[in-house]
Design an enzyme around this catalytic site. Structure first.
Site, PDB file in Angstrom:
ATOM      1  N   SER A   8     -18.426 -51.214  45.366  1.00  0.00           N
ATOM      2  CA  SER A   8     -18.689 -51.932  43.889  1.00  0.00           C
ATOM      3  C   SER A   8     -17.459 -50.495  43.198  1.00  0.00           C
ATOM      4  O   SER A   8     -18.058 -49.282  43.123  1.00  0.00           O
ATOM      5  CB  SER A   8     -19.515 -51.945  43.348  1.00  0.00           C
ATOM      6  N   GLU A  10     -16.392 -49.514  38.914  1.00  0.00           N
ATOM      7  CA  GLU A  10     -17.025 -49.271  37.234  1.00  0.00           C
ATOM      8  C   GLU A  10     -16.115 -50.288  36.245  1.00  0.00           C
ATOM      9  O   GLU A  10     -15.418 -49.107  36.664  1.00  0.00           O
ATOM     10  CB  GLU A  10     -18.486 -48.425  37.220  1.00  0.00           C
ATOM     11  N   THR A  41     -19.721 -52.102  31.812  1.00  0.00           N
ATOM     12  CA  THR A  41     -20.520 -51.362  31.301  1.00  0.00           C
ATOM     13  C   THR A  41     -21.201 -51.795  30.300  1.00  0.00           C
ATOM     14  O   THR A  41     -19.696 -52.538  28.714  1.00  0.00           O
ATOM     15  CB  THR A  41     -20.489 -49.841  31.219  1.00  0.00           C
ATOM     16  N   ALA A  44     -25.217 -48.526  24.538  1.00  0.00           N
ATOM     17  CA  ALA A  44     -26.536 -49.125  24.748  1.00  0.00           C
ATOM     18  C   ALA A  44     -26.790 -49.509  23.165  1.00  0.00           C
ATOM     19  O   ALA A  44     -25.708 -49.011  22.272  1.00  0.00           O
ATOM     20  CB  ALA A  44     -27.491 -47.556  24.647  1.00  0.00           C
ATOM     21  N   ARG A 100     -32.407 -48.968  31.068  1.00  0.00           N
ATOM     22  CA  ARG A 100     -32.553 -48.585  29.429  1.00  0.00           C
ATOM     23  C   ARG A 100     -31.036 -48.212  28.587  1.00  0.00           C
ATOM     24  O   ARG A 100     -31.593 -48.814  27.328  1.00  0.00           O
ATOM     25  CB  ARG A 100     -33.577 -47.086  29.239  1.00  0.00           C
ATOM     26  N   ASP A 102     -28.998 -45.217  26.882  1.00  0.00           N
ATOM     27  CA  ASP A 102     -29.497 -43.925  26.379  1.00  0.00           C
ATOM     28  C   ASP A 102     -30.100 -44.209  24.789  1.00  0.00           C
ATOM     29  O   ASP A 102     -29.411 -44.651  23.980  1.00  0.00           O
ATOM     30  CB  ASP A 102     -28.412 -42.910  26.269  1.00  0.00           C
ATOM     31  N   HIS A 145     -33.503 -37.455  36.386  1.00  0.00           N
ATOM     32  CA  HIS A 145     -32.689 -38.090  35.085  1.00  0.00           C
ATOM     33  C   HIS A 145     -32.762 -37.045  34.123  1.00  0.00           C
ATOM     34  O   HIS A 145     -34.122 -36.244  33.755  1.00  0.00           O
ATOM     35  CB  HIS A 145     -33.751 -39.292  34.810  1.00  0.00           C
ATOM     36  N   LYS A 161     -39.385 -50.015  38.970  1.00  0.00           N
ATOM     37  CA  LYS A 161     -38.460 -50.735  38.846  1.00  0.00           C
ATOM     38  C   LYS A 161     -38.070 -51.110  40.372  1.00  0.00           C
ATOM     39  O   LYS A 161     -38.249 -52.595  39.862  1.00  0.00           O
ATOM     40  CB  LYS A 161     -37.099 -49.244  38.215  1.00  0.00           C
ATOM     41  N   GLN A 172     -26.793 -42.365  39.888  1.00  0.00           N
ATOM     42  CA  GLN A 172     -25.807 -40.724  38.971  1.00  0.00           C
ATOM     43  C   GLN A 172     -24.538 -40.564  39.953  1.00  0.00           C
ATOM     44  O   GLN A 172     -25.712 -40.184  41.120  1.00  0.00           O
ATOM     45  CB  GLN A 172     -26.918 -40.014  37.896  1.00  0.00           C
ATOM     46  N   PHE A 212     -18.707 -34.751  32.826  1.00  0.00           N
ATOM     47  CA  PHE A 212     -19.522 -35.459  32.896  1.00  0.00           C
ATOM     48  C   PHE A 212     -20.695 -34.789  33.476  1.00  0.00           C
ATOM     49  O   PHE A 212     -21.781 -35.740  33.342  1.00  0.00           O
ATOM     50  CB  PHE A 212     -18.596 -36.396  33.982  1.00  0.00           C
ATOM     51  N   HIS A 262     -20.561 -46.816  44.878  1.00  0.00           N
ATOM     52  CA  HIS A 262     -20.006 -47.535  43.715  1.00  0.00           C
ATOM     53  C   HIS A 262     -19.406 -46.208  43.318  1.00  0.00           C
ATOM     54  O   HIS A 262     -19.739 -44.984  42.829  1.00  0.00           O
ATOM     55  CB  HIS A 262     -21.820 -47.740  43.149  1.00  0.00           C
TER      56      HIS A 262
HETATM   57  P1  FAD Z   1     -35.474 -45.655  33.218  1.00  0.00           P
HETATM   58  O1  FAD Z   1     -35.455 -46.164  34.038  1.00  0.00           O
HETATM   59  O2  FAD Z   1     -36.318 -46.595  31.675  1.00  0.00           O
HETATM   60  O3  FAD Z   1     -35.598 -44.387  32.549  1.00  0.00           O
HETATM   61  C1  FAD Z   1     -35.718 -43.515  31.383  1.00  0.00           C
HETATM   62  C2  FAD Z   1     -36.226 -42.410  31.144  1.00  0.00           C
HETATM   63  O4  FAD Z   1     -37.676 -42.962  31.257  1.00  0.00           O
HETATM   64  C3  FAD Z   1     -36.829 -41.202  32.570  1.00  0.00           C
HETATM   65  O5  FAD Z   1     -36.849 -40.319  32.509  1.00  0.00           O
HETATM   66  C4  FAD Z   1     -37.632 -41.687  33.772  1.00  0.00           C
HETATM   67  O6  FAD Z   1     -38.135 -40.481  34.494  1.00  0.00           O
HETATM   68  C5  FAD Z   1     -38.860 -42.516  32.366  1.00  0.00           C
HETATM   69  N1  FAD Z   1     -39.457 -43.562  32.165  1.00  0.00           N
HETATM   70  C6  FAD Z   1     -39.160 -44.887  33.032  1.00  0.00           C
HETATM   71  N2  FAD Z   1     -39.957 -45.719  33.050  1.00  0.00           N
HETATM   72  C7  FAD Z   1     -41.482 -44.898  32.986  1.00  0.00           C
HETATM   73  C8  FAD Z   1     -43.205 -44.757  32.340  1.00  0.00           C
HETATM   74  N3  FAD Z   1     -43.176 -46.039  32.647  1.00  0.00           N
HETATM   75  N4  FAD Z   1     -43.852 -44.091  32.069  1.00  0.00           N
HETATM   76  C9  FAD Z   1     -43.114 -43.198  31.622  1.00  0.00           C
HETATM   77  N5  FAD Z   1     -41.801 -42.781  31.521  1.00  0.00           N
HETATM   78  C10 FAD Z   1     -41.042 -43.303  31.798  1.00  0.00           C
HETATM   79  N6  FAD Z   1     -25.746 -46.571  30.005  1.00  0.00           N
HETATM   80  C11 FAD Z   1     -24.999 -47.822  28.783  1.00  0.00           C
HETATM   81  O7  FAD Z   1     -25.885 -47.085  27.908  1.00  0.00           O
HETATM   82  N7  FAD Z   1     -25.109 -48.387  29.783  1.00  0.00           N
HETATM   83  C12 FAD Z   1     -24.733 -48.377  30.304  1.00  0.00           C
HETATM   84  O8  FAD Z   1     -23.787 -49.407  31.384  1.00  0.00           O
HETATM   85  C13 FAD Z   1     -24.697 -47.682  32.211  1.00  0.00           C
HETATM   86  N8  FAD Z   1     -25.221 -47.821  33.332  1.00  0.00           N
HETATM   87  C14 FAD Z   1     -24.938 -46.883  33.657  1.00  0.00           C
HETATM   88  C15 FAD Z   1     -24.737 -47.078  35.150  1.00  0.00           C
HETATM   89  C16 FAD Z   1     -25.298 -46.011  36.003  1.00  0.00           C
HETATM   90  C17 FAD Z   1     -25.134 -46.949  37.367  1.00  0.00           C
HETATM   91  C18 FAD Z   1     -26.561 -45.085  36.366  1.00  0.00           C
HETATM   92  C19 FAD Z   1     -26.542 -44.120  36.878  1.00  0.00           C
HETATM   93  C20 FAD Z   1     -27.277 -45.053  34.573  1.00  0.00           C
HETATM   94  C21 FAD Z   1     -25.519 -45.668  33.516  1.00  0.00           C
HETATM   95  N9  FAD Z   1     -25.766 -45.736  32.353  1.00  0.00           N
HETATM   96  C22 FAD Z   1     -25.621 -46.648  31.686  1.00  0.00           C
HETATM   97  C23 FAD Z   1     -27.252 -44.148  31.796  1.00  0.00           C
HETATM   98  C24 FAD Z   1     -28.565 -44.966  31.287  1.00  0.00           C
HETATM   99  O9  FAD Z   1     -28.487 -45.399  30.749  1.00  0.00           O
HETATM  100  C25 FAD Z   1     -28.945 -43.408  30.785  1.00  0.00           C
HETATM  101  O10 FAD Z   1     -29.171 -42.737  31.631  1.00  0.00           O
HETATM  102  C26 FAD Z   1     -30.732 -43.730  30.539  1.00  0.00           C
HETATM  103  O11 FAD Z   1     -30.714 -42.473  30.097  1.00  0.00           O
HETATM  104  C27 FAD Z   1     -31.506 -44.316  31.397  1.00  0.00           C
HETATM  105  O12 FAD Z   1     -31.731 -45.856  31.215  1.00  0.00           O
HETATM  106  P2  FAD Z   1     -32.422 -45.845  33.169  1.00  0.00           P
HETATM  107  O13 FAD Z   1     -32.242 -47.671  32.815  1.00  0.00           O
HETATM  108  O14 FAD Z   1     -32.398 -45.034  34.529  1.00  0.00           O
HETATM  109  O15 FAD Z   1     -34.180 -45.793  32.572  1.00  0.00           O
END
Ligand code: FAD
Length: 285
Positions: A8, A10, A41, A44, A100, A102, A145, A161, A172, A212, A262
């Protein structure tokens, strides 16, 4: 489970008129090698929502390839997310990358503002409201993370998740294959068997690669960093070295069971296609 590797590409919604003008050509070039899907993408806190949708339409218009919009939930409400999902459903979208996003720079607490705290909440919401309409990908962090204090806690959060209903994960970016293999071992021990596809960033510049890696907490091996630094004023040699490093990484990953790749294209077809050709990938029909 799908035994064919998944490839894929991005994209991100271009932010300048020049970027908008160049995107269709890049998409067509990338589509010519037959990827399984493009992903787009999403900024946020709801920014770029229209940009994601417009880019999705550009892919649809120029290719017959599936598109997976990213959907971030930080700063959003259930009603907003439901509206976005409805829009995607109407556009025939079948796959979503649920994140989620950033946290805003000025966030006062470590918690996401809005009605969703974590990506696992978003996955649960998508499953509750849309059932199996969408295939859901989530993010995985082989090197942990950056906000997570402890790798084990971060892994437990990744598992949440999966338990909430993710079908697959995209990692990542990383340049250290062992981090991925260690993550896969942990998944196996935890009984997690969804495909976890490595995220691959081609190397085209010393500064950008360093930036990066720093921003997402990825380890840039010392020998790679030193070689890139040394070659930074010789673009041809740097590109050649970067290509050899990332080709070897991809080959190692695929040879040892990675279920696909990816590619973070940053809307440039050439570096990804150079890598693609160097890998001589056999694309699934
Ligand atoms: P989560 O899975 O929610 O995790 C975030 C943090 O919270 C982690 O440290 C985790 O350990 C912690 N956490 C999770 N659940 C809990 C819980 N129940 N209790 C306590 N702590 C918890 N960013 C963008 O803005 N736009 C994009 O399009 C985008 N695309 C991405 C694509 C990929 C493939 C990747 C790897 C990252 C991308 N990101 C994007 C970056 C991403 O949004 C950030 O890394 C963000 O900080 C975390 O998102 P997440 O979905 O992994 O969050």
């Amino acid at each position: 489970m799908d035994l064919q590797p998944s490839f894929s590409f991005e994209l991100f919604p271009p932010r300048t008129p020049e970027g908008v003008a160049k995107l269709p050509a890049a998409i067509s070039q990338l589509a010519s090698v037959g990827p399984n899907y493009f992903s787009v993408t999403h900024g946020a806190c709801g920014s770029d929502q229209d940009g994601t949708y417009d880019t999705l339409l550009t892919v649809v218009e120029h290719t017959g390839v599936d598109v997976a919009p990213h959907l971030t939930c930080v700063g959003s409400t259930r009603a907003n997310v439901a509206r976005t999902l409805q829009r995607y459903q109407e556009a025939g979208v079948k796959r979503i990358v649920a994140l989620r996003g950033d946290l805003p720079d000025n966030a006062r607490t470590p918690f996401a503002p809005g009605e969703f705290r974590y990506a696992s909440d978003l996955v649960t919401f998508i499953r509750q409201t849309c059932g199996d309409t969408f295939k859901i990908e989530v993010a995985a962090y082989p090197e942990t993370h950056p906000e997570a204090g402890c790798p084990d806690v971060d892994f437990d959060n990744f598992r949440r998740k999966v338990e909430a209903g993710a079908d697959g994960a995209l990692t990542q970016l990383f340049y250290n294959a062992d981090a991925y293999f260690d993550f896969m071992e942990r998944c196996e021990k935890a009984g997690i068997d969804i495909p976890i596809v490595p995220g691959i960033m081609p190397i085209t510049s010393f500064e950008k690669t360093l930036r990066f890696c720093t921003s997402c907490g990825a380890d840039l091996p010392r020998w790679v960093r030193l070689r890139l630094e040394h070659l930074q004023n010789d673009r041809t040699a740097l590109l050649e070295f970067g290509l050899s490093v990332v080709t070897r990484l991809c080959e190692t990953l695929l040879r040892n069971g990675a279920p696909g790749l990816h590619f973070y294209t940053i809307n440039h077809a050439e570096p990804t296609l150079r890598l693609w050709n160097s890998l001589a990938l056999t694309v699934p029909a």
